[in-house]
Write a protein that holds these residues in place. Structure first.
Motif, PDB file in Angstrom:
ATOM      1  N   UNK A   1      12.940  14.887   6.811  1.00  0.00           N
ATOM      2  CA  UNK A   1      12.724  16.303   6.578  1.00  0.00           C
ATOM      3  C   UNK A   1      12.159  16.504   5.174  1.00  0.00           C
ATOM      4  N   UNK A   2      11.494  17.621   4.976  1.00  0.00           N
ATOM      5  CA  UNK A   2      11.040  17.959   3.629  1.00  0.00           C
ATOM      6  C   UNK A   2      12.229  17.994   2.670  1.00  0.00           C
ATOM      7  N   UNK A   3      13.367  18.418   3.184  1.00  0.00           N
ATOM      8  CA  UNK A   3      14.554  18.508   2.338  1.00  0.00           C
ATOM      9  C   UNK A   3      15.113  17.144   1.991  1.00  0.00           C
ATOM     10  N   UNK A   4      14.704  16.114   2.727  1.00  0.00           N
ATOM     11  CA  UNK A   4      15.219  14.773   2.473  1.00  0.00           C
ATOM     12  C   UNK A   4      16.613  14.550   3.012  1.00  0.00           C
ATOM     13  N   UNK A   5      17.085  15.451   3.868  1.00  0.00           N
ATOM     14  CA  UNK A   5      18.459  15.355   4.330  1.00  0.00           C
ATOM     15  C   UNK A   5      18.686  14.155   5.234  1.00  0.00           C
ATOM     16  N   UNK A   6      17.668  13.707   5.898  1.00  0.00           N
ATOM     17  CA  UNK A   6      17.824  12.494   6.696  1.00  0.00           C
ATOM     18  C   UNK A   6      16.488  11.777   6.789  1.00  0.00           C
ATOM     19  N   UNK A   7      16.576  10.476   6.934  1.00  0.00           N
ATOM     20  CA  UNK A   7      15.392   9.635   7.024  1.00  0.00           C
ATOM     21  C   UNK A   7      15.597   8.635   8.153  1.00  0.00           C
ATOM     22  N   UNK A   8      14.553   8.353   8.885  1.00  0.00           N
ATOM     23  CA  UNK A   8      14.637   7.446  10.018  1.00  0.00           C
ATOM     24  C   UNK A   8      13.484   6.462   9.960  1.00  0.00           C
TER      25      UNK A   8
ATOM     26  N   UNK B   1       0.857  -1.178   0.000  1.00  0.00           N
ATOM     27  CA  UNK B   1       0.000   0.000   0.000  1.00  0.00           C
ATOM     28  C   UNK B   1       0.893   1.227   0.000  1.00  0.00           C
ATOM     29  N   UNK B   2       0.370   2.315  -0.546  1.00  0.00           N
ATOM     30  CA  UNK B   2       1.067   3.588  -0.450  1.00  0.00           C
ATOM     31  C   UNK B   2       0.148   4.601   0.206  1.00  0.00           C
ATOM     32  N   UNK B   3       0.601   5.117   1.327  1.00  0.00           N
ATOM     33  CA  UNK B   3      -0.128   6.164   2.030  1.00  0.00           C
ATOM     34  C   UNK B   3       0.369   7.527   1.580  1.00  0.00           C
ATOM     35  N   UNK B   4      -0.544   8.479   1.549  1.00  0.00           N
ATOM     36  CA  UNK B   4      -0.196   9.852   1.213  1.00  0.00           C
ATOM     37  C   UNK B   4      -0.624  10.764   2.340  1.00  0.00           C
ATOM     38  N   UNK B   5       0.128  11.836   2.514  1.00  0.00           N
ATOM     39  CA  UNK B   5      -0.199  12.852   3.512  1.00  0.00           C
ATOM     40  C   UNK B   5      -0.036  14.204   2.831  1.00  0.00           C
ATOM     41  N   UNK B   6      -1.160  14.854   2.574  1.00  0.00           N
ATOM     42  CA  UNK B   6      -1.141  16.160   1.935  1.00  0.00           C
ATOM     43  C   UNK B   6      -1.147  17.236   3.006  1.00  0.00           C
ATOM     44  N   UNK B   7      -0.175  18.129   2.926  1.00  0.00           N
ATOM     45  CA  UNK B   7      -0.042  19.202   3.902  1.00  0.00           C
ATOM     46  C   UNK B   7      -0.504  20.516   3.294  1.00  0.00           C
ATOM     47  N   UNK B   8      -1.159  21.327   4.104  1.00  0.00           N
ATOM     48  CA  UNK B   8      -1.593  22.655   3.665  1.00  0.00           C
ATOM     49  C   UNK B   8      -1.522  23.609   4.841  1.00  0.00           C
ATOM     50  N   UNK B   9      -1.694  24.878   4.558  1.00  0.00           N
ATOM     51  CA  UNK B   9      -1.615  25.873   5.606  1.00  0.00           C
ATOM     52  C   UNK B   9      -0.202  26.417   5.707  1.00  0.00           C
ATOM     53  N   UNK B  10       0.236  26.681   6.916  1.00  0.00           N
ATOM     54  CA  UNK B  10       1.542  27.309   7.134  1.00  0.00           C
ATOM     55  C   UNK B  10       2.658  26.260   7.159  1.00  0.00           C
ATOM     56  N   UNK B  11       2.782  25.552   6.058  1.00  0.00           N
ATOM     57  CA  UNK B  11       3.726  24.445   6.030  1.00  0.00           C
ATOM     58  C   UNK B  11       5.163  24.888   5.936  1.00  0.00           C
TER      59      UNK B  11
ATOM     60  N   UNK C   1       8.901  12.240  -0.252  1.00  0.00           N
ATOM     61  CA  UNK C   1       8.067  13.436  -0.330  1.00  0.00           C
ATOM     62  C   UNK C   1       8.140  14.040  -1.718  1.00  0.00           C
ATOM     63  N   UNK C   2       7.077  14.716  -2.082  1.00  0.00           N
ATOM     64  CA  UNK C   2       7.025  15.503  -3.305  1.00  0.00           C
ATOM     65  C   UNK C   2       6.750  16.934  -2.872  1.00  0.00           C
ATOM     66  N   UNK C   3       7.815  17.716  -2.804  1.00  0.00           N
ATOM     67  CA  UNK C   3       7.669  19.069  -2.288  1.00  0.00           C
ATOM     68  C   UNK C   3       6.814  19.947  -3.185  1.00  0.00           C
ATOM     69  N   UNK C   4       6.737  19.620  -4.459  1.00  0.00           N
ATOM     70  CA  UNK C   4       5.894  20.407  -5.367  1.00  0.00           C
ATOM     71  C   UNK C   4       4.414  20.203  -5.067  1.00  0.00           C
ATOM     72  N   UNK C   5       4.100  19.087  -4.438  1.00  0.00           N
ATOM     73  CA  UNK C   5       2.717  18.779  -4.077  1.00  0.00           C
ATOM     74  C   UNK C   5       2.476  18.870  -2.584  1.00  0.00           C
ATOM     75  N   UNK C   6       3.513  19.235  -1.834  1.00  0.00           N
ATOM     76  CA  UNK C   6       3.398  19.309  -0.376  1.00  0.00           C
ATOM     77  C   UNK C   6       2.829  18.008   0.191  1.00  0.00           C
ATOM     78  N   UNK C   7       3.345  16.917  -0.310  1.00  0.00           N
ATOM     79  CA  UNK C   7       2.818  15.612   0.057  1.00  0.00           C
ATOM     80  C   UNK C   7       3.948  14.682   0.466  1.00  0.00           C
ATOM     81  N   UNK C   8       3.702  13.945   1.527  1.00  0.00           N
ATOM     82  CA  UNK C   8       4.630  12.928   2.001  1.00  0.00           C
ATOM     83  C   UNK C   8       3.985  11.566   1.786  1.00  0.00           C
TER      84      UNK C   8
END
Length: 125
Positions: A52-59, A18-28, A72-79
């Protein structure tokens, strides 16, 4: 405020994906860390993965390492949380969370101020 909306949960047979998506909006722009948690019935909420949104580290939690991938797809504000080789013990409500610090990715849910409503993942054998 930051709004998070999860989607992509469902019913899947063990071994499936499965692939889960998380769409962020507001003061992201004030959020830097995104994480996935899960909570099974009668259990505490536990950390699954984060980055991080930047992808600098993953845990990842040890229980999902090698099977789950957070991206993450920063153009879509989605993780996303790509979940492969699912097991019945992965059954839980999965939550997306956001934090307003840059590093590190934290495992404790109490640190995260922003949460989505959750999406149910059920894995049957």
């Amino acid at each position: 405020q930051v709004q998070l909306v999860e989607s992509g949960g469902g019913l899947v047979q063990a071994g499936g994906s499965l692939r889960l998506s998380c769409a962020a909006s507001g003061r992201i722009f004030g959020t830097f860390v995104m994480a996935w948690f899960r909570q099974a019935p009668g259990k505490e909420r536990e950390f699954v993965a984060g980055r991080q949104w930047s992808g600098s580290s993953t845990l990842y939690a040890d229980s999902v390492k090698g099977r789950f991938t957070v991206s993450s797809d920063n153009t879509k504000n989605t993780v996303y949380l790509q979940m492969n080789s699912l097991k019945p013990e992965d059954t839980a409500v999965y939550y997306c969370a956001a934090g307003s610090w840059y590093t590190p990715v934290l495992r404790t849910p109490e640190e995260y101020p922003y949460w989505g409503q959750g999406t149910q993942v059920t894995v049957f054998s």
